[in-house]
Each structure stands twice: as structure tokens, then as C-alpha cells.
Write an enzyme that holds these catalytic residues in place. Structure first.
Site, PDB file in Angstrom:
ATOM      1  CG  ASP A 104      -3.684   7.497   1.633  1.00  0.00           C
ATOM      2  OD1 ASP A 104      -4.609   6.965   1.537  1.00  0.00           O
ATOM      3  OD2 ASP A 104      -2.501   7.138   2.506  1.00  0.00           O
ATOM      4  CG  ASP A 107      -3.674  -1.627  -2.630  1.00  0.00           C
ATOM      5  OD1 ASP A 107      -3.739  -1.970  -3.771  1.00  0.00           O
ATOM      6  OD2 ASP A 107      -2.939  -1.936  -1.920  1.00  0.00           O
TER       7      ASP A 107
HETATM    8  P1  IMP Z   1      -7.102  -0.184   0.483  1.00  0.00           P
HETATM    9  O1  IMP Z   1      -8.268  -0.522   1.727  1.00  0.00           O
HETATM   10  O2  IMP Z   1      -6.598  -1.508  -0.068  1.00  0.00           O
HETATM   11  O3  IMP Z   1      -7.738   0.462  -0.562  1.00  0.00           O
HETATM   12  O4  IMP Z   1      -5.920   0.606   1.012  1.00  0.00           O
HETATM   13  C1  IMP Z   1      -5.962   1.823   1.095  1.00  0.00           C
HETATM   14  C2  IMP Z   1      -4.918   1.888   2.377  1.00  0.00           C
HETATM   15  O5  IMP Z   1      -3.880   1.212   2.222  1.00  0.00           O
HETATM   16  C3  IMP Z   1      -4.619   3.658   2.068  1.00  0.00           C
HETATM   17  O6  IMP Z   1      -5.287   4.409   2.924  1.00  0.00           O
HETATM   18  C4  IMP Z   1      -2.900   3.489   2.517  1.00  0.00           C
HETATM   19  O7  IMP Z   1      -2.877   3.916   3.828  1.00  0.00           O
HETATM   20  C5  IMP Z   1      -2.625   1.766   2.281  1.00  0.00           C
HETATM   21  N1  IMP Z   1      -1.916   1.922   1.247  1.00  0.00           N
HETATM   22  C6  IMP Z   1      -2.383   1.211   0.033  1.00  0.00           C
HETATM   23  N2  IMP Z   1      -1.692   1.160  -1.125  1.00  0.00           N
HETATM   24  C7  IMP Z   1      -0.384   1.796  -0.690  1.00  0.00           C
HETATM   25  C8  IMP Z   1       0.754   2.065  -1.117  1.00  0.00           C
HETATM   26  O8  IMP Z   1       1.383   1.808  -2.123  1.00  0.00           O
HETATM   27  N3  IMP Z   1       1.755   2.760  -0.207  1.00  0.00           N
HETATM   28  C9  IMP Z   1       1.437   3.304   1.200  1.00  0.00           C
HETATM   29  N4  IMP Z   1       0.136   3.145   1.644  1.00  0.00           N
HETATM   30  C10 IMP Z   1      -0.724   2.117   0.754  1.00  0.00           C
HETATM   31 MG    MG Z   2      -1.186   4.223   5.490  1.00  0.00          MG
END
Ligand code: IMP
Ligand code: MG
Length: 183
Positions: A104, A107
Site C-alpha cells: 500500500d 513510509d
Molecule cells: P513503513 O514501515 O514506515 O514504511 O510503513 C509502512 C506501513 O505503515 C504501511 O504498510 C502502512 O500500513 C503504514 N502506514 C504508513 N504511512 C501510512 C499512512 O499515511 N496511512 C496509513 N498507513 C500508513
Molecule cells: Mg496499516
């Protein structure tokens, strides 16, 4: 946490249904070029990628094997912990197969990095990733999606499968969540 109504909680619409549909058609075309003879396993990272995955798969003009993995990062916060728990693993053995991971949003990048390493350890023929959204200013590690829907600023977004604490996934567009909902 104060979940009320969509009208109260969403600050603005970042991508409309129409914009999402148009972008998906473009990505599907590129993927069809890349994968038409590869018979890939296309993996949905539940739950966030669910809407993107289904809409994308129905536009792919080549044979695919659909599979699902359910992961969850710990806690209900709006900040990713990078610690990923596998809630349900895939059904299919991916060894020797071409794998396309459908995610999805990136981040910090920690979730995708973890998943790519996990998949790589299972020795597929190739691994590529398609990510619907990318907060490119927020990466905390070296990770790039091979295909990306939209690059977005550092705002917390919901809808089209993306949640805050499992709410708002069913909104048909991508909206910016008002900070007071999660602060
Ligand atoms: P990361 O590990 O920081 O890259 O985060 C990835 C996960 O965090 C994604 O698969 C989402 O489930 C969640 N996430 C990060 N940013 C958002 C956002 O803006 N809205 C909703 N979910 C998010
Ligand atoms: Mg999530």
C-alpha cells in the site's frame, strides 16, 4: 483516538477515485509488458494493499497466481514501528517463481525492506515491488519500489485500503486524516 464521521475527520482528498483509476491503468500496462510471459505470483500485503491489489489485478492482461500474506506492525499508532509480525503466511511456495509484491505505502521503508528480505530468503526467480503510495521524504532505509502509484508528502492518509487503527479503509479515495484524530 476520536473516530467520528468521514466528513469530520478527513481534511482533504489527495487522490479521487477517477485519479486512482487512471493511474492504475498506466501501471497495469507497464506490468503487462514486463510480466506477460512470466506467469508471476502476485502477492497482496494485507490488509492495506487490498483495494489496490484487486483493482490492479483485474487490469492485468496475463496469467497470474494470486496469493496473500497478512502482516501487521505492532500497535495502533500512526507511526510505523518497522517491527513486522506475520499474521498469515502465503499458501504458495515461491521458490523459482517470479514474484510481484503489492504494497500500500512506503513510509520509513522498514516494512517493505523486511518483506523483501523475507521473500528473497525463499529463493524466487525474481522479486519486484509495486507500491501504491510513497512518502519519499520519509524513508529511513535504502528501499525503492520498482513501480509506484503516487509520491506523496509526509501526511497521514487513509482510504482505498489504508487505515488508521483499522478505520477508514472503505473510503473510495485517498484522504488526508486530520491530525487531531490521532494526536
Ligand atoms: P513503513 O514501515 O514506515 O514504511 O510503513 C509502512 C506501513 O505503515 C504501511 O504498510 C502502512 O500500513 C503504514 N502506514 C504508513 N504511512 C501510512 C499512512 O499515511 N496511512 C496509513 N498507513 C500508513
Ligand atoms: Mg496499516
Amino acid at each position: 483516538m476520536r473516530i467520528t464521521t468521514e466528513k469530520n475527520d478527513i481534511d482533504s482528498v489527495l487522490f479521487s477515485e477517477e485519479q486512482i483509476r487512471t493511474r492504475l491503468e498506466q501501471i497495469a500496462e507497464v506490468l503487462t509488458e514486463e510480466y506477460r510471459d512470466k506467469n508471476p505470483i502476485v502477492v497482496c500485503i494485507l490488509k492495506g494493499a487490498s483495494f489496490f491489489y484487486v483493482d490492479l489485478c483485474r487490469k492485468l492482461r496475463f496469467p497470474i497466481f494470486m496469493d496473500f500474506i497478512s502482516v501487521s506492525s505492532y500497535g495502533a499508532s500512526a507511526q510505523s514501528s518497522g517491527v513486522v509480525r506475520i499474521v498469515k503466511d502465503m499458501d504458495k511456495n515461491i521458490t523459482g517463481r517470479h514474484v510481484l509484491i503489492v504494497e500500500d505505502i512506503i513510509d520509513s521503508g522498514l516494512t517493505l525492506k523486511y518483506l523483501k528480505e523475507l521473500f528473497a530468503s525463499r529463493k524466487p526467480a525474481s522479486i519486484k515491488t509495486v507500491c501504491f503510495l510513497d512518502k519519499s521524504d520519509c524513508h529511513q532505509c535504502e528501499v525503492v519500489a520498482d513501480y509506484c502509484g503516487f509520491s506523496i508528502p509526509n501526511r497521514f492518509v487513509v482510504g482505498y485500503g489504508l487505515d488508521y487503527s483499522d478505520y477508514y479503509r472503505n473510503l473510495p479515495y485517498i484522504g488526508v486524516l486530520k491530525p487531531e484524530v490521532y494526536e
